[in-house]
Design a protein around this motif. Structure first.
Motif, mmCIF file in Angstrom:
data_model
loop_
_atom_site.group_PDB
_atom_site.id
_atom_site.type_symbol
_atom_site.label_atom_id
_atom_site.label_comp_id
_atom_site.label_asym_id
_atom_site.label_seq_id
_atom_site.Cartn_x
_atom_site.Cartn_y
_atom_site.Cartn_z
ATOM 1 N N ARG A 233 57.058 -75.633 -84.090
ATOM 2 C CA ARG A 233 57.838 -76.628 -84.817
ATOM 3 C C ARG A 233 59.074 -77.012 -84.027
ATOM 4 N N PHE A 234 59.557 -78.226 -84.290
ATOM 5 C CA PHE A 234 60.642 -78.758 -83.470
ATOM 6 C C PHE A 234 61.903 -77.910 -83.606
ATOM 7 N N ILE A 235 62.228 -77.574 -84.819
ATOM 8 C CA ILE A 235 63.486 -76.855 -85.041
ATOM 9 C C ILE A 235 63.442 -75.512 -84.320
ATOM 10 N N GLU A 236 62.271 -74.851 -84.413
ATOM 11 C CA GLU A 236 62.178 -73.540 -83.756
ATOM 12 C C GLU A 236 62.351 -73.682 -82.261
ATOM 13 N N ARG A 237 61.784 -74.767 -81.703
ATOM 14 C CA ARG A 237 61.921 -74.951 -80.267
ATOM 15 C C ARG A 237 63.382 -75.102 -79.894
ATOM 16 N N TRP A 238 64.072 -75.903 -80.669
ATOM 17 C CA TRP A 238 65.472 -76.138 -80.334
ATOM 18 C C TRP A 238 66.266 -74.847 -80.461
ATOM 19 N N GLU A 239 65.928 -74.044 -81.503
ATOM 20 C CA GLU A 239 66.650 -72.791 -81.683
ATOM 21 C C GLU A 239 66.435 -71.856 -80.500
ATOM 22 N N LEU A 240 65.192 -71.805 -80.049
ATOM 23 C CA LEU A 240 64.892 -70.919 -78.914
ATOM 24 C C LEU A 240 65.623 -71.372 -77.668
ATOM 25 N N ALA A 241 65.634 -72.687 -77.470
ATOM 26 C CA ALA A 241 66.335 -73.186 -76.285
ATOM 27 C C ALA A 241 67.818 -72.836 -76.363
ATOM 28 N N LYS A 242 68.393 -72.990 -77.583
ATOM 29 C CA LYS A 242 69.809 -72.660 -77.721
ATOM 30 C C LYS A 242 70.044 -71.171 -77.477
ATOM 31 N N GLU A 243 69.066 -70.359 -77.902
ATOM 32 C CA GLU A 243 69.217 -68.915 -77.674
ATOM 33 C C GLU A 243 69.287 -68.615 -76.189
ATOM 34 N N PHE A 244 68.391 -69.274 -75.423
ATOM 35 C CA PHE A 244 68.434 -69.061 -73.978
ATOM 36 C C PHE A 244 69.764 -69.497 -73.412
ATOM 37 N N LEU A 245 70.282 -70.603 -73.925
ATOM 38 C CA LEU A 245 71.541 -71.092 -73.379
ATOM 39 C C LEU A 245 72.679 -70.112 -73.671
ATOM 40 N N THR A 246 72.660 -69.536 -74.874
ATOM 41 C CA THR A 246 73.724 -68.578 -75.185
ATOM 42 C C THR A 246 73.608 -67.340 -74.297
ATOM 43 N N HIS A 247 72.378 -66.908 -74.041
ATOM 44 C CA HIS A 247 72.208 -65.778 -73.129
ATOM 45 C C HIS A 247 72.790 -66.101 -71.774
ATOM 46 N N MET A 248 72.538 -67.344 -71.373
ATOM 47 C CA MET A 248 73.042 -67.758 -70.075
ATOM 48 C C MET A 248 74.555 -67.661 -70.040
ATOM 49 N N ALA A 249 75.163 -68.138 -71.117
ATOM 50 C CA ALA A 249 76.616 -68.092 -71.148
ATOM 51 C C ALA A 249 77.098 -66.645 -71.155
ATOM 52 N N GLN A 250 76.365 -65.783 -71.877
ATOM 53 C CA GLN A 250 76.781 -64.378 -71.935
ATOM 54 C C GLN A 250 76.707 -63.727 -70.565
ATOM 55 N N GLN A 251 75.646 -64.068 -69.834
ATOM 56 C CA GLN A 251 75.484 -63.429 -68.531
ATOM 57 C C GLN A 251 76.252 -64.175 -67.459
ATOM 58 N N GLU A 252 77.027 -65.142 -67.864
ATOM 59 C CA GLU A 252 77.916 -65.858 -66.961
ATOM 60 C C GLU A 252 77.162 -66.542 -65.831
ATOM 61 N N VAL A 253 76.061 -67.148 -66.190
ATOM 62 C CA VAL A 253 75.308 -67.904 -65.190
ATOM 63 C C VAL A 253 75.638 -69.367 -65.382
ATOM 64 N N GLN A 254 76.014 -70.036 -64.311
ATOM 65 C CA GLN A 254 76.379 -71.439 -64.415
ATOM 66 C C GLN A 254 75.135 -72.307 -64.525
ATOM 67 N N PRO A 255 75.075 -73.163 -65.513
ATOM 68 C CA PRO A 255 73.931 -74.083 -65.552
ATOM 69 C C PRO A 255 74.082 -75.143 -64.478
ATOM 70 N N ASN A 256 72.967 -75.620 -63.961
ATOM 71 C CA ASN A 256 73.067 -76.698 -62.983
ATOM 72 C C ASN A 256 72.228 -77.875 -63.465
ATOM 73 N N LEU A 257 72.059 -78.831 -62.569
ATOM 74 C CA LEU A 257 71.382 -80.070 -62.946
ATOM 75 C C LEU A 257 69.990 -79.801 -63.482
ATOM 76 N N LEU A 258 69.288 -78.875 -62.824
ATOM 77 C CA LEU A 258 67.910 -78.629 -63.226
ATOM 78 C C LEU A 258 67.843 -78.027 -64.616
ATOM 79 N N THR A 259 68.885 -77.253 -64.991
ATOM 80 C CA THR A 259 68.902 -76.704 -66.350
ATOM 81 C C THR A 259 68.889 -77.825 -67.362
ATOM 82 N N PHE A 260 69.805 -78.776 -67.142
ATOM 83 C CA PHE A 260 69.890 -79.852 -68.120
ATOM 84 C C PHE A 260 68.637 -80.695 -68.143
ATOM 85 N N ASN A 261 68.059 -80.897 -66.972
ATOM 86 C CA ASN A 261 66.824 -81.665 -66.958
ATOM 87 C C ASN A 261 65.717 -80.940 -67.685
#
Lengths: 584, 136
Positions: A233-261
């Motif tokens: 489902r769409f909402i679940e997908r978005w939630e999972l993506a946000k979860e990955f993004l928060t993990h990224m922020a926690q582990q202090e990994v800088q997102p780059n262009l490819l992340t956003f794409n």
């Protein structure tokens, strides 16, 4: 730019110049295959090509050395095979080393894992040719019955590309590694996502977190790309993506262009949620000072223009303005593939906005932007552009573009010719038709039924001054020749009632009575009925050229076909012609 | 004045049925008067080296072209060297379909570039038949 010359990869000679799109593709491909043949020779006989007498040495013209130099078992040999991308040999070497007990360092193991994840247990292209085809095995992503690691070299199913299987080499090596670091986990995850085993990638990621390692930017990108395959489902997908993004922020990994794409690509599959979120994603990108690439804009446009019944927003003009302002270099592997410039033009067509199309054209002309379109797509782009022009612009502009673009930049498709004919019809400039017919003959479209019907109906609709009628009659003759059985295996085209009638009309108007009569005979052969207009035209032609015999033959034909107008024709013949008694 | 026993690059007069191209019809003392050169390079200028190497390369290239385009060469191959670039100009007949000719062109260009370590370009012109200058 010379409007009559073909692309510079073709030789400049009237025999060797391609005349239509199929030919241009054929010639460019045959040239490429010639180059491949030469490369094959150079690869197999490098001893004739490796004398370096050029000063300075030109490395790109030397034969490549692809055979590993170091023999025997050692770590350097393994590293070299990995470097040369020989998957099977490096795996074998690794197994030999492990069995012999020599410790293989972590870095080498990691680079071996990199190689395996990149190629996904399939071979690199050059080695595929050397191996014989083996039996196809089924991909078993969730096969729990496969416990023993398979020593055999397996191939994925050919149709869906190499897939990731349980216990293939990469996983096996991963399991027997005495120590693993973050890099190993990351490569495994990326390999799994690349080859379609998204759920295993997610499991591996949880393992990684349990071991308290940090993932890097590329791993997160891969995981975000894998999100649509993990949840429905769409909402679940978005939630999972946000979860990955928060993990990224926690582990202090800088997102780059490819992340956003990757994020935008996932949002494409999220429907309505995607539409509301993607603008916020764009704002994040600007906040982090990352310049969006073409793929970003493409994802944006496709999110907004996915459904046909959505109201078109002004976003496409904003995007075009942005694109105009800067030059683009390819940064994302999806750039060339996804920024379907022809699709963008398609949206312009839907919006019926010619100004946008011109703007798009101008942006294409700047800098390196043409590299995003290869030769096949280029033809599609130009043909859509031309259709848009025919629909929206004045006829002089259309003809000017047609003359400039026609043999050099693109080869018109049958649809383009139909559009051009309609535009000419709307502007009432039908005398250009014979020259367009010449072009059609050159392009090889003389057997397309719709095109021929369109030509004939346009030519025969109204009366025209005499020279034009003669030219029209010549075209009609060419079309008639196309319908006859040719000497080769091509089947002759079927006559339809309208085409036959039109041909007769054209011949009659030009005063060619004999040809017109042969066409009339075709009517009976092809089991079609001529219309009244046709009969009238024929009669007036016969009157002009003063052949009463023809008129009588016509009346007999009409009577035999049982036409209701035969009575009228008979009376008209009697009035207009001076007939002898026998003929009456 | 030339001795009547010279035989270099001359086609002897026969019955009148032997077709001869412009290049073949003119003996070598017409070079720079009525003919041009078939191979252009700077090796023969004062102070320049490498004339012999160019001559060897020329002969190889002519044999290579004669072999790769079997039966298609109508006239001699003209070689032009501009800096590092080697331009091979050939006059072909129209016996093969254009796709096959392009295959041979791609093959010849890449092979020669790799062999001589310099960019090689092939410029072709097709002609329906051999261009006859006169019949000897």
């Amino acid at each position: 730019q010379d409007p009559t010359a073909a692309h510079y990869m073709f030789q400049d000679d009237p025999f060797l110049m391609p005349r239509n799109a199929a030919n241009s593709r054929l010639y460019s491909l045959s040239k490429e295959s010639g180059k491949n043949a030469a490369k094959y020779i150079i690869k197999n006989f490098p001893q004739y090509f490796d004398k370096t007498f050029a000063d300075p040495n030109v490395p790109c013209l030397m034969p490549e050395t692809l055979t590993p130099q170091i023999e025997g078992m050692s770590e350097e040999a393994l590293k070299e095979r990995i470097h040369l991308r020989r998957v099977k040999e490096s795996v074998d070497m690794f197994d030999q080393l492990v069995q012999a007990g020599t410790p293989v360092s972590l870095e080498t193991t990691n680079s071996l894992l990199d190689l395996l994840s990149f190629y996904g247990d399939g071979e690199s292209a050059s080695e595929k040719q050397e191996e014989a085809k083996e039996d196809l095995e089924e991909p078993g992503v969730n096969a729990s019955e496969q416990k023993a690691p398979k020593r055999q070299f397996q191939r994925g199913s050919q149709s869906s590309g190499p897939r990731w299987r349980e216990n293939n080499h990469a996983e096996r090596i991963f399991k027997i590694m005495p120590e693993r670091n973050a890099h190993s986990y990351c490569t495994m995850i990326r390999g799994m996502v690349k080859h379609g085993a998204a759920s295993r990638a997610y499991d591996m990621y949880t393992d990684l977190l349990n071991e308290r390692h940090k993932a890097d930017v590329h791993t997160f990108n891969a995981l975000i790309r894998a999100v649509p395959y993990l949840k429905e489902r769409f909402i679940e997908r978005w939630e999972l993506a946000k979860e990955f993004l928060t993990h990224m922020a926690q582990q202090e990994v800088q997102p780059n262009l490819l992340t956003f794409n990757a994020l935008l690509k996932t949002l494409r599959r999220c429907g309505g949620v995607g539409r509301s979120m993607c603008l916020m994603v764009l704002k994040e990108m600007e906040a982090l000072d990352i310049e969006p690439s073409l793929a970003t804009y493409d994802h944006l446009l496709s999110i907004f223009y996915r459904g046909v019944d959505l109201p078109p927003s002004g976003i496409i003009s904003e995007v075009l303005d942005e694109v105009e302002k800067r030059d683009f270099t390819p940064q994302d592997p999806d750039d060339g593939k996804d920024f379907h410039i022809s699709d963008n033009l398609h949206w312009c067509c839907d919006l019926k906005d010619i100004k946008l199309a011109y703007q798009l054209n101008k942006t294409m002309g700047k800098g390196d932007n043409w590299k995003f379109l290869d030769v096949d797509r280029l033809n599609g782009y130009w043909s859509k552009f031309f259709s848009l022009l025919c629909m929206m612009e004045q006829i002089e502009v259309v003809l000017k573009w047609y003359k400039e673009m026609s043999p050099s930049l693109f080869y018109p498709t049958p649809k383009n010719i139909l559009d051009l004919l309609q535009a000419l019809d709307a502007a009432d400039q039908l005398e250009v038709i014979p020259s367009i017919w010449e072009d059609v003959k050159q392009l090889g479209f003389t057997r397309k039924q719709e095109l021929l019907e369109e030509f004939l109906s346009l030519m025969s609709r109204d009366q025209h001054p005499d020279e034009i009628q003669l030219a029209f009659a010549k075209c009609a003759e060419d079309i008639k020749a196309a319908h006859e059985p040719a000497g080769r295996e091509q089947l002759p085209l079927e006559w339809t009632g309208s085409t036959l009638g039109n041909v007769v009309v054209l011949f009659s108007r030009a005063g060619r009575t004999q040809d017109a009569w042969t066409m009339m005979e075709h009517f009976q052969q092809a089991n079609r009925i001529p219309t009244d207009k046709v009969m009238d035209e024929f009669l007036s032609c016969a009157k002009q050229t003063n052949c009463p015999d023809e008129a009588i033959k016509l009346v007999k034909l009409a009577a035999s076909l049982g036409l209701p107008s035969s009575q009228r024709l008979k009376s008209r013949t009697e009035e207009e012609f001076e007939l002898s008694e026998a003929q009456k | 004045p030339l001795s009547p026993q010279t035989r270099a690059a001359r086609v002897r007069v026969g019955k009148g049925d032997k077709p001869v191209t412009y290049e073949q019809a003119h003996p070598p003392h017409y070079i720079a008067h009525r003919k041009g050169w078939l191979s252009l390079h700077t090796g023969n200028l004062h102070g320049e080296a490498g004339a012999a190497e160019r001559a060897v390369e020329d002969s190889f290239l002519r044999r290579f072209m004669f072999g790769t385009f079997p039966g298609l060469l109508v006239d001699e191959v003209v070689l032009k060297r501009r800096g590092n670039l080697l331009v091979v100009c050939a006059l072909l007949g129209r016996a093969l379909p254009p796709s096959k000719i392009y295959f041979l062109v791609g093959y010849a260009e890449t092979l020669l570039s790799h062999f001589y370590k310099c960019p090689v370009r092939l410029e072709l012109q097709t002609v329906p038949a051999r261009v006859v200058y006169k019949y000897l």
